[in-house]
Structure formats: structure tokens, C-alpha cells
Scaffold this active site. Structure first.
Site, PDB file in Angstrom:
ATOM      1  N   GLY A  74      17.185 -23.502 -11.592  1.00 38.30           N
ATOM      2  CA  GLY A  74      17.607 -23.932 -12.924  1.00 38.30           C
ATOM      3  C   GLY A  74      18.593 -22.955 -13.542  1.00 38.30           C
ATOM      4  O   GLY A  74      19.561 -23.356 -14.208  1.00 38.30           O
ATOM      5  N   THR A  75      18.362 -21.681 -13.321  1.00 39.32           N
ATOM      6  CA  THR A  75      19.255 -20.657 -13.863  1.00 39.32           C
ATOM      7  C   THR A  75      20.671 -20.821 -13.321  1.00 39.32           C
ATOM      8  O   THR A  75      21.651 -20.743 -14.074  1.00 39.32           O
ATOM      9  CB  THR A  75      18.707 -19.253 -13.495  1.00 39.32           C
ATOM     10  OG1 THR A  75      17.400 -19.112 -14.079  1.00 39.32           O
ATOM     11  CG2 THR A  75      19.617 -18.154 -14.011  1.00 39.32           C
ATOM     12  N   GLN A 183      12.622 -27.945 -18.457  1.00 37.42           N
ATOM     13  CA  GLN A 183      11.223 -28.076 -18.850  1.00 37.42           C
ATOM     14  C   GLN A 183      10.811 -29.545 -19.011  1.00 37.42           C
ATOM     15  O   GLN A 183       9.630 -29.854 -19.017  1.00 37.42           O
ATOM     16  CB  GLN A 183      11.003 -27.295 -20.153  1.00 37.42           C
ATOM     17  CG  GLN A 183       9.602 -26.794 -20.401  1.00 37.42           C
ATOM     18  CD  GLN A 183       9.026 -25.922 -19.303  1.00 37.42           C
ATOM     19  OE1 GLN A 183       7.952 -26.217 -18.801  1.00 37.42           O
ATOM     20  NE2 GLN A 183       9.688 -24.845 -18.932  1.00 37.42           N
ATOM     21  N   SER A 203      15.102 -27.975 -12.454  1.00 44.41           N
ATOM     22  CA  SER A 203      14.604 -26.998 -11.491  1.00 44.41           C
ATOM     23  C   SER A 203      13.356 -27.543 -10.810  1.00 44.41           C
ATOM     24  O   SER A 203      12.415 -27.974 -11.488  1.00 44.41           O
ATOM     25  CB  SER A 203      14.278 -25.683 -12.198  1.00 44.41           C
ATOM     26  OG  SER A 203      13.669 -24.795 -11.282  1.00 44.41           O
ATOM     27  N   GLY A 204      13.337 -27.509  -9.486  1.00 44.76           N
ATOM     28  CA  GLY A 204      12.247 -28.109  -8.724  1.00 44.76           C
ATOM     29  C   GLY A 204      10.866 -27.549  -9.040  1.00 44.76           C
ATOM     30  O   GLY A 204       9.894 -28.290  -9.133  1.00 44.76           O
ATOM     31  N   HIS A 205      10.774 -26.227  -9.248  1.00 42.69           N
ATOM     32  CA  HIS A 205       9.435 -25.624  -9.336  1.00 42.69           C
ATOM     33  C   HIS A 205       8.714 -25.925 -10.634  1.00 42.69           C
ATOM     34  O   HIS A 205       7.545 -25.573 -10.788  1.00 42.69           O
ATOM     35  CB  HIS A 205       9.480 -24.116  -9.045  1.00 42.69           C
ATOM     36  CG  HIS A 205      10.002 -23.242 -10.135  1.00 42.69           C
ATOM     37  ND1 HIS A 205       9.160 -22.571 -10.997  1.00 42.69           N
ATOM     38  CD2 HIS A 205      11.253 -22.910 -10.499  1.00 42.69           C
ATOM     39  CE1 HIS A 205       9.899 -21.835 -11.832  1.00 42.69           C
ATOM     40  NE2 HIS A 205      11.165 -22.030 -11.556  1.00 42.69           N
ATOM     41  N   THR A 241      25.590 -23.188   2.648  1.00 45.66           N
ATOM     42  CA  THR A 241      24.838 -24.181   3.417  1.00 45.66           C
ATOM     43  C   THR A 241      23.607 -24.627   2.628  1.00 45.66           C
ATOM     44  O   THR A 241      22.859 -23.800   2.108  1.00 45.66           O
ATOM     45  CB  THR A 241      24.435 -23.585   4.782  1.00 45.66           C
ATOM     46  OG1 THR A 241      25.622 -23.172   5.454  1.00 45.66           O
ATOM     47  CG2 THR A 241      23.687 -24.605   5.625  1.00 45.66           C
ATOM     48  N   CYS A 329       8.919 -14.288 -20.667  1.00 45.69           N
ATOM     49  CA  CYS A 329      10.224 -14.115 -20.030  1.00 45.69           C
ATOM     50  C   CYS A 329      10.925 -12.849 -20.497  1.00 45.69           C
ATOM     51  O   CYS A 329      11.877 -12.394 -19.894  1.00 45.69           O
ATOM     52  CB  CYS A 329      11.104 -15.318 -20.308  1.00 45.69           C
ATOM     53  SG  CYS A 329      10.460 -16.793 -19.524  1.00 45.69           S
TER      54      CYS A 329
HETATM   55  C1  LIG Z   1      12.196 -22.226 -15.950  1.00 41.59           C
HETATM   56  C2  LIG Z   1      13.356 -22.531 -16.835  1.00 41.59           C
HETATM   57  C3  LIG Z   1      14.675 -22.182 -16.472  1.00 41.59           C
HETATM   58  C4  LIG Z   1      14.975 -21.393 -15.212  1.00 41.59           C
HETATM   59  O1  LIG Z   1      14.763 -22.135 -14.050  1.00 41.59           O
HETATM   60  P1  LIG Z   1      14.595 -21.308 -12.661  1.00 41.59           P
HETATM   61  O2  LIG Z   1      14.586 -22.373 -11.617  1.00 41.59           O
HETATM   62  O3  LIG Z   1      13.298 -20.595 -12.765  1.00 41.59           O
HETATM   63  O4  LIG Z   1      15.769 -20.417 -12.557  1.00 41.59           O
HETATM   64  C5  LIG Z   1      15.699 -22.536 -17.304  1.00 41.59           C
HETATM   65  N1  LIG Z   1      15.473 -23.189 -18.451  1.00 41.59           N
HETATM   66  C6  LIG Z   1      14.236 -23.553 -18.838  1.00 41.59           C
HETATM   67  C7  LIG Z   1      14.055 -24.296 -20.102  1.00 41.59           C
HETATM   68  C8  LIG Z   1      13.143 -23.219 -18.052  1.00 41.59           C
HETATM   69  O5  LIG Z   1      11.911 -23.574 -18.445  1.00 41.59           O
END
Ligand SMILES: *Cc1c(COP(=O)(O)O)cnc(C)c1O
Length: 394
Positions: A74-75, A183, A203-205, A241, A329
Site C-alpha cells: 500500500g505504501t 483500510q 494493500s493485500g495484507h 518482475t 505507526c
Molecule cells: C496499512 C496502511 C497503509 C500501508 O500499507 P502497507 O501495505 O502496509 O505498506 C497505507 N494506508 C493505510 C490507510 C493503511 O491502513
């Protein structure tokens, strides 16, 4: 002492990989291990996985396959959106509009552009519930504004922003609009046309795929240049890749999250409301942060006057419960949460926050365990707190 089953209530920080997602990923390490750019069998298998994931994500977002760019997180998606658009439009102007409550992936990137490249950034305020006023966005737009970035839902307090309304304002003014939807990814509707967005980060996680894979949706025609150059992967927008197994997992996880989204969100909202009611009635001098209704179904963020959030977090951990603090964070600089400070909460109080974020595996049993165990923990810490005992905060 009997071994307790651990209860995980920090799904805003990350989620476990869903077994169905892991199963979908496994062949892409061992069987379809080729480079997706290679034309022989192993490569074709990998390319098929990549294409399927792209179609899955595009299906949920209601966009074309070629508007999806896979990234490493996500970052990175947030960085690509901000750096890529501002670089492409550097001759048009150097003004960005964002908010005070964004994730650091947005805030630190904007700050660097201010410090190194002479950008001017307007950080919009929020009200006491963490809500951005779309009218403030309208008023902040200048002739040299090149990008507006407002998050869909906040990671600390769960407040959901009026993205479609802000998007309509941006479009009318001809300004590119990005939303950090990280989020919101598994829990809110993601149709990019209904949201009026040009760019959207995922972001997948945060929705039961692995850590280390993300998405940036880029509407066709959006001015943007890549920030990572090299081979022509992702139509030149993100060289390197592709992480095929992780991308396959992300596609699968997003589909799973959205196929029973409304039902699951209703279940989580009921659990959240049970938790909020239980905590507010059993812990004196407690209050809920964020918006009472416009909030993520899984988020409950509290302040317990007179204590440090970290102390509660530690004691809950000893009792087998994992939760977050507002400052998670920012823990490296030990600063109070910038989100709570933006909501007008005093610095001292904003250190006293605790965040519970529910997920797929949680049940009423977990919530009731928190309601049972939390009040004596808070009381125990307060008994040792001179600030609380002399009534400075109550
Ligand atoms: C977790 C989060 C991110 C960062 O995502 P990562 O995949 O951990 O780099 C960015 N923005 C929000 C709102 C998040 O909750």
C-alpha cells in the site's frame, strides 16, 4: 495456568492469510514458477495467474484490466500515486491537497516534496469525529493544484470519508483525485466510477492476502509517470518482475472479501457495537474516538483517561488479547497519534487510546472476553497513576 486461546483484535494492522488464499498461491511457487514474460509453459502458467488476478481486481473495482497496476504494498501504491502524478504535472503547478489524518505513506511523501522540491501542501483539518468537510476541499483548490488525496477510511479511528462527493468536486475543478483505500479494501464498495476517483490504493495484507503486495488503480488518461523504471512490467508503470504468487493471492482474497461483503460487515458491525457498548458501560472515564455511524464495521477506538495505551496493550497481551494503540505507526518517535490530535483531543489524552479491530475469525466470545477482562486492567493501571488519582483528567 491453562493455556488460553489467543484472541487477535488488530486486523487494521494486518490479517492472517486465509487458507483458501494460501491454497490458490501455492502452485505459483512450484509449478508455475516461470517469469510471466517468458513464452514457454512455466511462463504461460505464471502469466495466466497474473491475468486472472488482474481480472479479479478489475471486476471488483469496475474498471478495465489495464487500469490495474500491481505494486509491492500500500505504501508503494501511495508513493506512486503522489510522486507519479506530481512529476507528470510539475509544469502545471506544485500544490497538493490532502488531510491531516492520512497514513504516513501519504504524509511523509508530501512532506518530502515540500522540503526537497518546493511543493506547497494544504493539510485539511477534520472535525472531532475525524470527518473531512468536502467544502474545505473545494475552497482549497487553486489554479496550481495538481492532486487531491483523501483516504477512504481511517486506519486508527475508522472514520469513512465522503469520497464520492470529494471526487465530484475534484473532477469539476479538473484536478486529479487519489484515495488511499487500503483500510477499506475488504470492507467497503470499491467501484471507482461511483467513487469518482482517478487513483485508488489497496494493500493485500489488510484483507487476508500476504504482506508485501498492493494495487494502484489508475484511471485511463490520468497524467502519471512511473517512479520505478526498468523492464516494461505493468505496462511500464511499475518495473520489476511481478511477485506472481502474492498477486494471485491478492486477487483471490479480494474476491473472497467481496463475495459476502455485506453479510460479513453486518456481522462485524454487530460485534463492534456490542464491544463499544460493553466497554463504555464497564470502564469509567472512557470514550469512543471517531464517528458514531460513519465508521468501519470492525473498528472500535477508545480513550481511557489517565493511562498510557501501551500499558493496557501490554496487559491485554499477557491475558492473551492482541490489540492496537493509537500511536502504533508512530511508535518509533513516541509521539501521540496525529489522527487523534487532528480530532482535537489533547496530547496527553491522545496517548491513552486503544484500538480494537475485529476480523473474520472473531466471535461474540472474543468480544465478551474483552469486556470481562478490560475493566480490571484499566482500573489496576489507574490505581498506580498519580495523574488519574488527583483527578486531572477525569
Ligand atoms: C496499512 C496502511 C497503509 C500501508 O500499507 P502497507 O501495505 O502496509 O505498506 C497505507 N494506508 C493505510 C490507510 C493503511 O491502513
Amino acid at each position: 495456568m491453562p493455556q488460553l486461546t489467543r484472541i487477535y483484535l488488530d486486523h487494521a494492522a494486518t490479517t492472517a492469510v486465509d487458507p483458501r488464499v494460501l491454497k490458490a498461491m501455492l502452485p505459483y511457487w512450484t509449478e508455475h514458477y516461470g517469469n510471466p514474460a517468458s513464452l514457454y509453459d512455466q511462463g504461460r502458467g505464471a502469466a495466466e495467474g497474473l491475468n486472472r488476478a488482474r481480472k479479479q481486481v478489475a471486476g471488483i473495482l469496475g474498471c478495465n484490466d489495464n487500469e490495474i497496476v500491481f505494486t509491492s504494498c500500500g505504501t508503494e501504491s501511495d508513493n506512486l500515486a503522489i510522486r507519479g502524478v506530481t512529476t507528470a504535472l510539475r509544469r502545471k503547478g506544485k500544490h497538493i491537497i490532502t488531510t491531516t489524518i492520512e497514513h504516513h505513506a501519504i504524509l511523509r511523501t508530501c512532506e518530502q516534496l515540500e522540503q526537497l522540491d518546493g511543493y506547497k501542501v494544504t493539510y485539511l483539518p477534520v472535525d472531532a469525529m475525524g470527518m473531512v468537510d468536502p467544502d474545505d476541499v473545494r475552497k482549497a483548490i487553486r489554479p496550481d493544484t495538481v492532486l487531491i488525496s483523501v483516504m477512504y477510511a481511517n486506519n486508527e479511528i475508522g472514520t469513512i470519508q465522503p469520497i464520492a462527493e470529494i471526487g465530484a468536486i475534484a473532477r469539476k475543478a479538473g484536478v486529479v483525485f487519489h484515495t488511499d483505500a487500503v483500510q477499506a479494501g475488504g470492507s467497503l464498495p470499491l467501484d471507482v466510477d461511483q467513487l469518482n476517483v482517478d487513483l485508488l490504493s489497496l494493500s493485500g495484507h489488510k484483507f487476508y492476502a500476504p504482506k508485501g503486495v498492493g494495487v494502484l488503480y489508475i484511471r485511463r488518461g490520468t497524467p502519471i509517470v512511473p517512479i520505478q523504471t526498468g523492464g516494461g512490467q505493468e505496462r511500464g508503470m511499475r518495473a520489476g518482475t511481478s511477485n506472481v504468487p502474492y498477486i494471485v493471492g491478492l486477487g483471490e482474497a479480494l474476491v473472497l472479501a467481496h463475495q459476502d461483503r455485506e453479510q460479513e460487515q453486518a456481522r462485524l458491525a454487530a460485534l463492534r457495537d456490542r464491544l463499544i457498548k460493553g466497554v463504555l458501560t464497564s470502564v469509567p472515564d472512557s470514550c469512543l474516538n471517531g464517528h458514531p455511524t460513519q465508521r468501519l464495521a470492525n473498528n472500535a477506538n477508545f480513550i481511557f483517561a489517565g493511562i498510557e495505551g501501551e500499558a493496557v496493550q501490554m496487559k491485554l497481551d499477557w491475558a492473551g488479547i492482541a490489540c492496537g494503540t493509537g500511536s502504533a505507526c508512530a511508535s518509533e518517535d513516541d509521539e501521540p497519534s496525529h489522527v487523534l490530535v487532528a480530532c482535537g483531543i489533547k496530547k496527553l489524552l491522545s496517548r491513552a487510546s486503544i484500538r480494537f479491530t475485529l476480523g473474520r475469525e472473531n466471535t461474540e466470545i472474543d468480544v465478551d472476553r474483552v469486556i470481562e477482562i478490560l475493566p480490571p486492567i484499566v482500573q489496576g493501571i489507574r490505581d498506580l497513576s498519580p495523574i488519574y488519582r488527583i483527578g486531572m483528567l477525569s
